[in-house]
Design a protein around this motif. Structure first.
Motif, mmCIF file in Angstrom:
data_model
loop_
_atom_site.group_PDB
_atom_site.id
_atom_site.type_symbol
_atom_site.label_atom_id
_atom_site.label_comp_id
_atom_site.label_asym_id
_atom_site.label_seq_id
_atom_site.Cartn_x
_atom_site.Cartn_y
_atom_site.Cartn_z
ATOM 1 N N ARG A 101 -20.571 25.003 -38.126
ATOM 2 C CA ARG A 101 -21.087 23.828 -37.993
ATOM 3 C C ARG A 101 -20.621 22.918 -36.908
ATOM 4 O O ARG A 101 -21.445 22.064 -36.313
ATOM 5 C CB ARG A 101 -21.056 23.124 -39.535
ATOM 6 C CG ARG A 101 -21.591 23.854 -40.749
ATOM 7 C CD ARG A 101 -21.858 23.062 -41.632
ATOM 8 N NE ARG A 101 -20.481 22.311 -42.372
ATOM 9 C CZ ARG A 101 -19.747 23.135 -43.275
ATOM 10 N NH1 ARG A 101 -20.182 24.446 -43.716
ATOM 11 N NH2 ARG A 101 -18.710 22.705 -43.640
ATOM 12 N N ARG A 104 -31.212 22.305 -37.663
ATOM 13 C CA ARG A 104 -30.393 23.215 -38.329
ATOM 14 C C ARG A 104 -31.192 23.820 -39.520
ATOM 15 O O ARG A 104 -31.213 25.203 -39.575
ATOM 16 C CB ARG A 104 -28.924 23.209 -38.537
ATOM 17 C CG ARG A 104 -28.176 23.967 -39.391
ATOM 18 C CD ARG A 104 -26.905 23.826 -39.485
ATOM 19 N NE ARG A 104 -26.498 22.598 -40.191
ATOM 20 C CZ ARG A 104 -26.321 22.933 -41.629
ATOM 21 N NH1 ARG A 104 -26.129 23.966 -42.265
ATOM 22 N NH2 ARG A 104 -25.762 21.756 -42.198
ATOM 23 N N PHE A 159 -30.650 28.102 -39.680
ATOM 24 C CA PHE A 159 -29.335 28.756 -38.929
ATOM 25 C C PHE A 159 -28.520 29.160 -40.442
ATOM 26 O O PHE A 159 -28.393 28.585 -41.215
ATOM 27 C CB PHE A 159 -28.574 27.661 -38.571
ATOM 28 C CG PHE A 159 -28.997 27.306 -36.889
ATOM 29 C CD1 PHE A 159 -28.381 28.361 -35.966
ATOM 30 C CD2 PHE A 159 -29.828 26.526 -36.768
ATOM 31 C CE1 PHE A 159 -28.687 27.865 -34.667
ATOM 32 C CE2 PHE A 159 -30.186 26.392 -35.246
ATOM 33 C CZ PHE A 159 -29.661 27.272 -34.428
ATOM 34 N N LEU A 193 -22.309 23.988 -33.728
ATOM 35 C CA LEU A 193 -23.692 23.359 -33.675
ATOM 36 C C LEU A 193 -23.534 21.883 -33.389
ATOM 37 O O LEU A 193 -24.699 21.323 -32.473
ATOM 38 C CB LEU A 193 -24.432 23.512 -35.056
ATOM 39 C CG LEU A 193 -24.733 24.915 -35.155
ATOM 40 C CD1 LEU A 193 -25.443 25.162 -36.819
ATOM 41 C CD2 LEU A 193 -25.529 25.803 -34.368
#
Length: 624
Positions: free
Chosen positions: A136, A149, A154, A139
């Motif tokens: 995370r 996301r 994802f 991202l």
């Protein structure tokens, strides 16, 4: 299966068209009908009407017209059968059963969809868990929001060889292998394909998960890993984000093709929803057809580095035979070293849009590429430029488009070289002309028009046996692929299966250095072209040194000879069609001008062609 008119009428009757269309378009009631701004063209005053009683829509502005099924195929980009199935599910109707074999295949595909959807759900859970914190954070650093996301689904594949296998143990191991989730190796238990990767679901046009792409977290190779081809997933027939980009393109009348799924996601984060990407390969004919069903001139937006520009040219050359009136490609080139994410971060969506507005038409991209390919100082270099350009034009199957490309290239050549056009004689070619002493001119008996074989080679590519020998040699000696890359891209191979095999080998060689035969075959194994590759390796009757299995004590010397012969063979295969095309043109020019200079040029080209034929024969003899 048989879809009778009565069954289709019942399906249409059960669907409320205004409700179906109203899910993606704002509609308002107007008496007994509904109105909306047309989703198929830009307008400010509504001219799009929906009639639920009659079950059709119609636009008085652009003449778009159809029923519920047509809406699903035109606006959603679905195939006819996919549209029927989706509407039937909504209407509570059963689609008529197919024959037993097709029904069994559909059942197996449905089961595999359960597997990959189960994997997608589990990957998402892993990303949301405490173990997903590093992914995370990655991202977040990439500027991907939680909303994006979740929209793209994802997930995270833990760095484990058995975590997914254990999580999906309710499915048979064979199904997990067939769906691409596990890798099966002889004498070993199947293990997780994706490990330590950020997972990105790949969906079909209906939005169903069919495969995955995985980006490595941390160090490791390959950086990106896609699912292998499965009964659900054919990477040459799939475009990433098609399910979202298709409806978005109806609003923008545009499709952007970028290099990879992270590029698509970066653009979506910036509010640009009409982007798609191929999946680890050059654009295929099938993918081009899918794009052209949405817009007539998609924009290809590849990186400005060498690899990006090669990918752009690959797409251009693959599109040439498929061009038809009104349908083409445009090319937007990114600055070297930058990808779409860099552009939208620095310039925003408007800045990226401005770059798209400057996209080059296909004809300009081909022209710029060939002019930059080498010096143009000598007559021979200029003639080679003309040959390459006209070869591109001749690859186009549609006669009208081919004619206009040839004219466009000729006009640019005239301007580039500032050539003065000679005044043409009004006499009829080959007509007898009076000469001194009353003698009449007769055509030179040495001048022969190009034969059928010459015309066929210059127009349709190299013969199948020559292509088979080439592919067999490249499979044995993959090192020759990279160093002859530009030449191989110029080859016209008529057989689509052999052309696909060559394209796959070029893609692999471009991504992997130091390939040997076994390594190349291992990468080809999950692909449809693998069987053809194995057939070529086992084929007899290809009498070239690079098609023989090496045996004996002098293996190294034989390998050097084979590589040298293969390089020369590729040179001949590329050069001879170009020489024969020039020979045909020289013959036609001489028929018009009837001068000694034209005759000399024609005879010189004929001698060059004969010499190339002798070189091919010598290469074959050298293998005996």
């Amino acid at each position: 299966m048989t879809l009778t008119p009565q069954w289709l009428d019942e399906l249409r009757a059960r669907i409320t068209l205004s409700t179906l269309i109203g899910r993606t378009v704002k509609v308002t009631r107007a008496g007994r009908e509904y109105k909306a701004c047309c989703p198929f063209h830009n307008e400010k005053t509504p001219s799009f009407t929906i009639n639920d009683e009659k079950g059709f829509y119609h636009c008085f502005g652009c003449s778009a017209h159809g029923d519920a099924i047509r809406w699903m195929t035109d606006q959603r980009g679905l195939s006819f059968m996919d549209a029927v199935k989706e509407l039937a599910a909504e209407a509570g109707m059963e689609v008529p059963a197919a024959d037993p074999r097709a029904a069994k295949k559909a059942e197996e595909q449905a089961s595999l969809r359960d597997v990959v959807q189960g994997a997608a759900d589990w990957f998402t859970q892993q990303l949301d868990s405490s173990n997903g914190a590093p992914a995370r954070d990655y991202l977040t650093k990439r500027g991907i929001s939680d909303a994006t996301r979740r929209a793209f689904g994802f997930g995270l594949a833990p760095d484990s060889r058995s975590a997914l296998k254990e999580a999906l143990k309710k499915f048979p191991t064979a199904m997990l292998v067939e769906s691409g989730m596990l890798i099966a190796v002889e004498d070993k238990d199947p293990y997780d394909r994706f490990r330590g990767r950020l997972m990105i679901p790949i969906r079909d046009a209906r939005g169903r998960v069919i495969a995955f792409g995985g980006r490595i977290l941390g160090d490791g190779e390959p950086k990106y890993l896609n699912s292998p081809d499965t009964p659900l997933f054919d990477k040459g027939r799939t475009l990433y984000n098609l399910d979202k980009a298709s409806p978005a393109s109806r609003q923008t009348n545009r499709i952007i093709v970028v290099e990879g799924y992270m590029d698509v996601i970066a653009l979506a984060e910036a509010g640009i929803a009409d982007a798609v990407a191929p999946l680890g390969t050059a654009l295929t004919e099938n993918q081009l057809g899918m794009i052209w069903r949405m817009v007539a001139v998609p924009v290809l937006c590849f990186d400005g580095d060498s690899a990006g520009q090669k990918a752009a040219m690959r797409a251009a050359l693959r599109a040439l035979p498929l061009l038809r009136p009104g349908f083409s490609l445009a090319f937007a080139t990114l600055p070297a070293g930058q990808d779409p994410d860099d552009i939208v971060r620095a310039r925003g969506a408007d800045g990226f849009g401005a770059l798209l507005d400057e996209a080059q038409p296909l004809v300009e991209r081909l022209w710029a590429h060939e002019v930059a390919a080498g010096p143009l100082a000598t007559p021979e270099e200029r003639a080679a430029l003309k040959t390459r350009l006209l070869a591109h034009a001749d690859a186009i199957q549609d006669p009208d488009v081919r004619h206009h490309y040839r004219e466009a290239f000729r006009e640019r050549l005239d301007l580039l070289f500032a050539r003065k056009q000679p005044e043409r004689s009004q006499r009829v070619p080959w007509a007898p002309q009076s000469q001194r002493g009353g003698r009449r001119f007769q055509p030179d008996p040495r001048l022969q028009p190009p034969d059928d074989e010459t015309r066929a080679l210059s127009q349709t590519g190299i013969a199948g046996s020559l292509a088979a020998a080439l592919l067999g040699g490249l499979l044995r000696y993959p090192a020759a692929i990279r160093r002859n890359e530009d030449a191989l891209f110029r080859l016209a191979i008529p057989d689509s299966g052999d052309a696909d095999l060559l394209g796959a080998m070029l893609d692999i060689a471009n991504a992997q250095e130091g390939l040997d035969c076994e390594g190349l075959l291992a990468i080809l194994e999950p692909m449809k072209v693998y069987n053809r590759a194995m057939t070529l390796l086992r084929a007899d009757g290809m009498h070239f040194s690079f098609n023989r299995r090496l045996e004996g004590e002098e293996v190294d010397a034989a390998r050097e000879t084979a590589l040298r012969d293969l390089d020369e063979y590729i040179g001949v295969l590329v050069t001879q069609p170009e020489i024969r095309a020039r020979l045909a043109e020289a013959t036609a020019d001489f028929q018009r001008t009837m001068d000694d200079e034209g005759l000399a040029r024609q005879q010189k080209l004929r001698a060059m062609d004969e010499e190339l034929t002798r070189r091919l024969a010598a290469l074959s003899d050298s293998s005996q």
